[in-house]
Design a protein around this motif. Sequence first.
Motif, PDB file in Angstrom:
ATOM      1  N   PHE A 158       0.843  -1.195   0.000  1.00  0.00           N
ATOM      2  CA  PHE A 158       0.000   0.000   0.000  1.00  0.00           C
ATOM      3  C   PHE A 158       0.880   1.248   0.000  1.00  0.00           C
ATOM      4  CE2 PHE A 158      -2.434   3.174   2.606  1.00  0.00           C
ATOM      5  CZ  PHE A 158      -3.360   3.496   1.613  1.00  0.00           C
ATOM      6  N   LEU A 159       0.624   2.140  -0.948  1.00  0.00           N
ATOM      7  CA  LEU A 159       1.402   3.367  -1.075  1.00  0.00           C
ATOM      8  C   LEU A 159       0.737   4.553  -0.397  1.00  0.00           C
ATOM      9  CD1 LEU A 159       2.402   3.117  -4.846  1.00  0.00           C
ATOM     10  CD2 LEU A 159       3.883   2.698  -2.872  1.00  0.00           C
ATOM     11  N   GLY A 160      -0.577   4.615  -0.457  1.00  0.00           N
ATOM     12  CA  GLY A 160      -1.318   5.746   0.076  1.00  0.00           C
ATOM     13  C   GLY A 160      -2.509   6.056  -0.808  1.00  0.00           C
ATOM     14  N   ASN A 161      -3.251   7.060  -0.434  1.00  0.00           N
ATOM     15  CA  ASN A 161      -4.433   7.467  -1.187  1.00  0.00           C
ATOM     16  C   ASN A 161      -4.160   8.741  -1.966  1.00  0.00           C
ATOM     17  OD1 ASN A 161      -6.037   5.369  -0.099  1.00  0.00           O
ATOM     18  ND2 ASN A 161      -6.499   6.606   1.713  1.00  0.00           N
ATOM     19  N   ILE A 162      -4.639   8.787  -3.188  1.00  0.00           N
ATOM     20  CA  ILE A 162      -4.595  10.010  -3.969  1.00  0.00           C
ATOM     21  C   ILE A 162      -6.031  10.529  -4.049  1.00  0.00           C
ATOM     22  CG2 ILE A 162      -4.751   8.723  -6.160  1.00  0.00           C
ATOM     23  CD1 ILE A 162      -3.037  10.996  -7.382  1.00  0.00           C
ATOM     24  N   ARG A 163      -6.230  11.760  -3.585  1.00  0.00           N
ATOM     25  CA  ARG A 163      -7.587  12.326  -3.505  1.00  0.00           C
ATOM     26  C   ARG A 163      -7.907  13.122  -4.761  1.00  0.00           C
ATOM     27  NH1 ARG A 163     -11.272  14.817   1.179  1.00  0.00           N
ATOM     28  NH2 ARG A 163     -11.412  12.571   1.448  1.00  0.00           N
ATOM     29  N   TYR A 164      -9.085  12.880  -5.288  1.00  0.00           N
ATOM     30  CA  TYR A 164      -9.589  13.611  -6.447  1.00  0.00           C
ATOM     31  C   TYR A 164     -10.741  14.511  -6.005  1.00  0.00           C
ATOM     32  CZ  TYR A 164      -6.950  10.523  -9.554  1.00  0.00           C
ATOM     33  OH  TYR A 164      -5.955   9.832 -10.190  1.00  0.00           O
ATOM     34  N   LYS A 165     -10.745  15.746  -6.500  1.00  0.00           N
ATOM     35  CA  LYS A 165     -11.828  16.676  -6.210  1.00  0.00           C
ATOM     36  C   LYS A 165     -12.478  17.142  -7.509  1.00  0.00           C
ATOM     37  CE  LYS A 165      -9.983  18.558  -1.864  1.00  0.00           C
ATOM     38  NZ  LYS A 165      -9.585  19.804  -1.144  1.00  0.00           N
ATOM     39  N   MET A 166     -13.773  17.343  -7.461  1.00  0.00           N
ATOM     40  CA  MET A 166     -14.489  17.885  -8.604  1.00  0.00           C
ATOM     41  C   MET A 166     -14.353  19.403  -8.583  1.00  0.00           C
ATOM     42  SD  MET A 166     -18.491  17.454  -9.702  1.00  0.00           S
ATOM     43  CE  MET A 166     -18.319  15.741 -10.173  1.00  0.00           C
ATOM     44  N   VAL A 167     -13.724  19.961  -9.610  1.00  0.00           N
ATOM     45  CA  VAL A 167     -13.414  21.387  -9.606  1.00  0.00           C
ATOM     46  C   VAL A 167     -13.805  22.047 -10.922  1.00  0.00           C
ATOM     47  CG1 VAL A 167     -11.501  21.108  -7.977  1.00  0.00           C
ATOM     48  CG2 VAL A 167     -11.064  20.987 -10.441  1.00  0.00           C
ATOM     49  N   ALA A 168     -13.877  23.373 -10.869  1.00  0.00           N
ATOM     50  CA  ALA A 168     -14.157  24.191 -12.048  1.00  0.00           C
ATOM     51  C   ALA A 168     -13.727  25.615 -11.727  1.00  0.00           C
ATOM     52  CB  ALA A 168     -15.643  24.147 -12.400  1.00  0.00           C
ATOM     53  N   THR A 169     -13.734  26.484 -12.730  1.00  0.00           N
ATOM     54  CA  THR A 169     -13.426  27.892 -12.481  1.00  0.00           C
ATOM     55  C   THR A 169     -14.648  28.567 -11.867  1.00  0.00           C
ATOM     56  OG1 THR A 169     -14.217  28.631 -14.644  1.00  0.00           O
ATOM     57  CG2 THR A 169     -11.899  27.942 -14.485  1.00  0.00           C
ATOM     58  N   PRO A 170     -14.433  29.656 -11.120  1.00  0.00           N
ATOM     59  CA  PRO A 170     -15.583  30.395 -10.562  1.00  0.00           C
ATOM     60  C   PRO A 170     -16.563  30.849 -11.637  1.00  0.00           C
ATOM     61  CG  PRO A 170     -13.546  31.075  -9.494  1.00  0.00           C
ATOM     62  CD  PRO A 170     -13.148  30.188 -10.634  1.00  0.00           C
TER      63      PRO A 170
END
Length: 300
Positions: A158-170
């Motif tokens: 196990f290396l770790g978790n990579i977190r993904y976020k849903m993003v966009a410009t304002p």
Amino acid sequence: MFDKKQCNAFLAVIKTGSFESAAKELFLTAAAVSLRVQALEKSLGTLLINRTRPCTATQAGLEVVQYLQHAKLREQKLLHDLKAKTNKNFFKVRIGSNEDSLATWLLPAITETLIQQQLIAEIHVDDQSRTYALLETGLVHGCISMQARPMHGCEAIFLGNIRYKMVATPNFVQKWFTHGITREAFRLAPAIIFNDKDHLHFDVMQNRFGLVQNSYPYSSIPASESFVTAIRLGLGYGMVPELQLNELAPQSLIELYEPCAVDVALYWHHWQQQSLPLQKLTQHLVANARHYLAYPKLKD
């Protein structure tokens, strides 16, 4: 004793997925490649390749691939040990990685080892759900995968978790989500996906909003940096690794909907029998990955 030409033809077909592509790689005709593979199968008394599109290894074929790759590793180790004193010879290590790891943390995590151990890297890129197949077919020495269970003859760390976020410009949020984060808004707003294998995005949209693939517009940008650039230009919203967001100017991209954040667990898979340089690579990769990836704290 295996015939080297037959083995090379067999491995080339597994690597490229077809007899025609293998022929181009070996500078032979497809018929010549086919004859060599058939001769190898006849000598072993079993079918090694499924004649499908793409061609895949049978269970017996996978065992032969593993054997040949282990033999190649032992040969590389012997040559490396014999020539180490010259300081002019490099050991090639083949790594399977997903694009996001390559674009963010992988190279910084292994650079020191590559230099100290005189390694040259050949990195094969695929989705983190598919890199496992690269190791299974013997194309790489180790791979970064979301699969937790190791295959026979391998170890998974196990290396770790990579977190993904849903993003966009304002501005994008203001234009497309004026009336809030709703299913209808997501049905109309353009998304940015990596490619048609981007199950992360598709799963989030289906699980959170009941929107299946092709029920909303999206652009495919199959390169991590260009993927983020497309979102920054306002072409759509998308799932971006938090590691990449940390490198951007504050507020250039904002999180669109926090419940859509996803943690993807990554594992390093490698053969149990490793040469010393590969052992060093594994040690440093695992240790350094924790400087970049989220590592859950143990509960008391």
